[in-house]
Write a protein that holds these residues in place. Structure first.
Motif, PDB file in Angstrom:
ATOM      1  N   VAL A  39      -1.919  -7.834  -3.933  1.00  0.00           N
ATOM      2  CA  VAL A  39      -0.483  -7.560  -4.011  1.00  0.00           C
ATOM      3  C   VAL A  39      -0.241  -6.112  -4.425  1.00  0.00           C
ATOM      4  O   VAL A  39       0.596  -5.407  -3.843  1.00  0.00           O
ATOM      5  CB  VAL A  39       0.196  -8.529  -4.998  1.00  0.00           C
ATOM      6  N   TRP A  40      -0.975  -5.649  -5.416  1.00  0.00           N
ATOM      7  CA  TRP A  40      -0.849  -4.252  -5.857  1.00  0.00           C
ATOM      8  C   TRP A  40      -1.221  -3.299  -4.725  1.00  0.00           C
ATOM      9  O   TRP A  40      -0.478  -2.356  -4.413  1.00  0.00           O
ATOM     10  CB  TRP A  40      -1.729  -4.024  -7.079  1.00  0.00           C
ATOM     11  N   THR A  42      -1.313  -3.652  -1.461  1.00  0.00           N
ATOM     12  CA  THR A  42      -0.444  -3.637  -0.280  1.00  0.00           C
ATOM     13  C   THR A  42       0.916  -3.012  -0.562  1.00  0.00           C
ATOM     14  O   THR A  42       1.603  -2.593   0.370  1.00  0.00           O
ATOM     15  CB  THR A  42      -0.230  -5.064   0.259  1.00  0.00           C
ATOM     16  N   ARG A  43       1.317  -2.937  -1.838  1.00  0.00           N
ATOM     17  CA  ARG A  43       2.631  -2.364  -2.151  1.00  0.00           C
ATOM     18  C   ARG A  43       2.548  -0.960  -2.749  1.00  0.00           C
ATOM     19  O   ARG A  43       3.549  -0.431  -3.241  1.00  0.00           O
ATOM     20  CB  ARG A  43       3.388  -3.286  -3.121  1.00  0.00           C
ATOM     21  N   ALA A  46       5.162   1.488  -1.467  1.00  0.00           N
ATOM     22  CA  ALA A  46       6.490   1.298  -2.059  1.00  0.00           C
ATOM     23  C   ALA A  46       6.560   1.915  -3.443  1.00  0.00           C
ATOM     24  O   ALA A  46       7.585   2.502  -3.829  1.00  0.00           O
ATOM     25  CB  ALA A  46       6.822  -0.195  -2.120  1.00  0.00           C
ATOM     26  N   SER A  50       9.169   4.913  -4.501  1.00  0.00           N
ATOM     27  CA  SER A  50      10.161   4.721  -5.567  1.00  0.00           C
ATOM     28  C   SER A  50      10.027   5.771  -6.665  1.00  0.00           C
ATOM     29  O   SER A  50      11.014   6.137  -7.304  1.00  0.00           O
ATOM     30  CB  SER A  50      10.032   3.327  -6.173  1.00  0.00           C
ATOM     31  N   GLY A 104       6.016  -2.143 -11.615  1.00  0.00           N
ATOM     32  CA  GLY A 104       7.205  -2.297 -10.787  1.00  0.00           C
ATOM     33  C   GLY A 104       8.435  -1.622 -11.346  1.00  0.00           C
ATOM     34  O   GLY A 104       9.379  -1.324 -10.606  1.00  0.00           O
ATOM     35  N   ALA A 164       2.344 -10.658   0.149  1.00  0.00           N
ATOM     36  CA  ALA A 164       2.924  -9.324   0.181  1.00  0.00           C
ATOM     37  C   ALA A 164       3.618  -9.058   1.508  1.00  0.00           C
ATOM     38  O   ALA A 164       4.682  -8.427   1.548  1.00  0.00           O
ATOM     39  CB  ALA A 164       1.837  -8.279  -0.073  1.00  0.00           C
ATOM     40  N   ALA A 168       7.761  -8.583   2.066  1.00  0.00           N
ATOM     41  CA  ALA A 168       7.852  -7.142   2.316  1.00  0.00           C
ATOM     42  C   ALA A 168       9.282  -6.627   2.218  1.00  0.00           C
ATOM     43  O   ALA A 168       9.503  -5.457   1.880  1.00  0.00           O
ATOM     44  CB  ALA A 168       7.265  -6.822   3.692  1.00  0.00           C
ATOM     45  N   SER A 171      12.159  -5.869  -3.011  1.00  0.00           N
ATOM     46  CA  SER A 171      11.725  -4.740  -3.816  1.00  0.00           C
ATOM     47  C   SER A 171      10.396  -5.053  -4.491  1.00  0.00           C
ATOM     48  O   SER A 171      10.171  -6.174  -4.951  1.00  0.00           O
ATOM     49  CB  SER A 171      12.794  -4.420  -4.869  1.00  0.00           C
ATOM     50  N   HIS A 172       9.522  -4.048  -4.570  1.00  0.00           N
ATOM     51  CA  HIS A 172       8.243  -4.277  -5.233  1.00  0.00           C
ATOM     52  C   HIS A 172       8.453  -4.560  -6.723  1.00  0.00           C
ATOM     53  O   HIS A 172       7.636  -5.239  -7.349  1.00  0.00           O
ATOM     54  CB  HIS A 172       7.321  -3.063  -5.051  1.00  0.00           C
ATOM     55  N   VAL A 175       8.931  -8.278  -6.759  1.00  0.00           N
ATOM     56  CA  VAL A 175       7.673  -8.970  -6.422  1.00  0.00           C
ATOM     57  C   VAL A 175       6.690  -8.880  -7.580  1.00  0.00           C
ATOM     58  O   VAL A 175       6.088  -9.891  -7.991  1.00  0.00           O
ATOM     59  CB  VAL A 175       7.058  -8.370  -5.138  1.00  0.00           C
TER      60      VAL A 175
END
Length: 393
Positions: A39-40, A42-43, A46, A50, A104, A164, A168, A171-172, A175
């Motif tokens: 998860v970390w 793949t994002r 983002a 940000s 996040g 993830a 998508a 917002s990360h 998530v």
């Protein structure tokens, strides 16, 4: 309560209920770690957007996570022991969840770097504690089960990647927060069972006690050889993660097909780990690792040399299948010497994972990407040649 199992020798033996529960718990920890890391990973784009990070800023954040992980591995290796396994697993799980949620919320490079440092440290502590405890659990079972734990990590990572993708459009921050909260609840709920991992029965089986066992010493040269082989294998994993899709793009594959290269690699590795324990029990770690490393080397070289999309996809999948059992076998061999040895081998391995993609990128600038990707294939061949000196049957 005990459970009767039949190890590779064919003789049945009683396995305490604490051992069985420890195995289930550790399987969950491996799967959860793989899930969170996917998860970390793949994002990350983002997170970069940000916080308004350029490439150098993102590299600094990832470096902070790497420094934290190495520190966590070292500290976890020094603290790990049967009595402390429950505390390290619970603390590492909570630290990973909280730091993921913090990642996040951070919007400045400094805050993001601090959260990444904590995230990496929690990852390192949890990684070394889970692997050291898994080795002890395997000793209690009297047959190979280590590959199954790493298969759980691979399947957890696959699940995290799927989640993830599905999430998508969220917002990360949302998530990361939701997943962090779920991990906190799961870790706290599992804490009563986690105590089983530290019990004498869960570590050593019914025939021994903690005071009776003396860990055999591994020579310094063998420990460093295990670390070198781990670095070689994890360099290959890093190459697959960061460069397999780029390799396919260079062959004019579509973006979806290019992404399938790493998916095929991961699926093949997970499948190999699911059957890895049975193969190791039947043929021994040396033979399985040597055969797998040869398969990985030949498969990747063939995929690179044929210079077409189907061959490249097949080559990456075969590469993942061939390397599937190697890391579990190396950690098993290191675990014989205790948690500190596991930490030493893990640090060497992760340095290969972190440095490998950059090294391949540098080589690609002076040759070509397919030419640079010969390196992990050659390293796999080196693992095949040296595995007999590092592993026991």
């Amino acid at each position: 309560m005990t459970h009767v199992i039949a190890p590779a020798s064919g003789r049945t033996r009683d396995i305490p209920d604490a051992v069985v529960r420890s195995r289930s718990l550790l399987t969950g920890y491996f799967a959860g770690l793989g899930f969170v890391m996917a998860v970390w990973g793949t994002r990350i784009p983002a997170v970069q957007e940000s916080a308004g990070l350029d490439t150098a800023g993102l590299a600094a954040v990832l470096l902070a996570a790497a420094v934290g992980m190495v520190a966590g591995l070292q500290v976890g290796g020094r603290l790990a022991g049967p009595a402390r396994f429950p505390h390290l697993l619970t603390g590492g799980g909570l630290g990973l969840a909280v730091s993921l949620a913090l990642l996040g919320t951070c919007r400045t490079p400094i805050a993001l770097g601090a959260a990444a440092l904590l995230f990496g440290a929690a990852h390192g502590v949890l990684d070394v504690a889970a692997n050291a405890a898994a080795v002890r659990c395997q000793q209690a079972y009297g047959r190979p089960i280590m590959s199954g734990f790493h298969a759980a990590y691979s399947l957890g990572a696959l699940g995290g990647a799927v989640v993830a993708v599905v999430a998508a459009h969220y917002s990360h921050m949302y998530v990361f927060g939701v997943i962090g909260a779920v991990v906190v609840v799961a870790t706290v709920a599992a804490s009563p069972v986690t105590r089983c991992v530290g019990s004498p029965a869960a570590d050593l089986g019914p025939a021994k006690t903690v005071t009776q066992e003396r860990l055999p010493e591994l020579s310094r040269s063998r420990i460093w050889l295990l670390g070198l082989l781990a670095a070689a294998c994890l360099l290959g994993e890093g190459a697959a993660a960061d460069w397999s899709a780029v390799h396919l793009i260079g062959l004019h594959a579509s973006p979806a097909t290019s992404a399938a290269a790493y998916a095929g690699y991961s699926a093949a590795m997970a499948g190999g780990r699911l059957i890895g324990d049975r193969l190791t029990a039947s043929f021994g770690a040396r033979k399985v690792v040597r055969t797998g490393a040869v398969l990985a080397s030949v498969g990747l070289l063939a995929g690179l040399s044929m210079n077409n999309v189907p061959s490249a996809l097949t080559g990456w999948a075969v590469f993942g299948l061939g390397l599937a059992v190697t890391i579990p076998s190396l950690f098993t061999a290191a675990g014989v010497g205790g948690p500190r040895t596991v930490a030493t081998v893990a640090v060497a391995g992760y340095l290969g994972l972190l440095a490998g993609p950059a090294l391949i990128g540098a080589l690609a600038t002076v040759t070509t990407l397919p030419g640079a990707l010969i390196l992990p294939a050659l390293l796999a061949a080196g693992v095949a040649a040296l595995s007999h000196r590092a592993l026991e049957n």
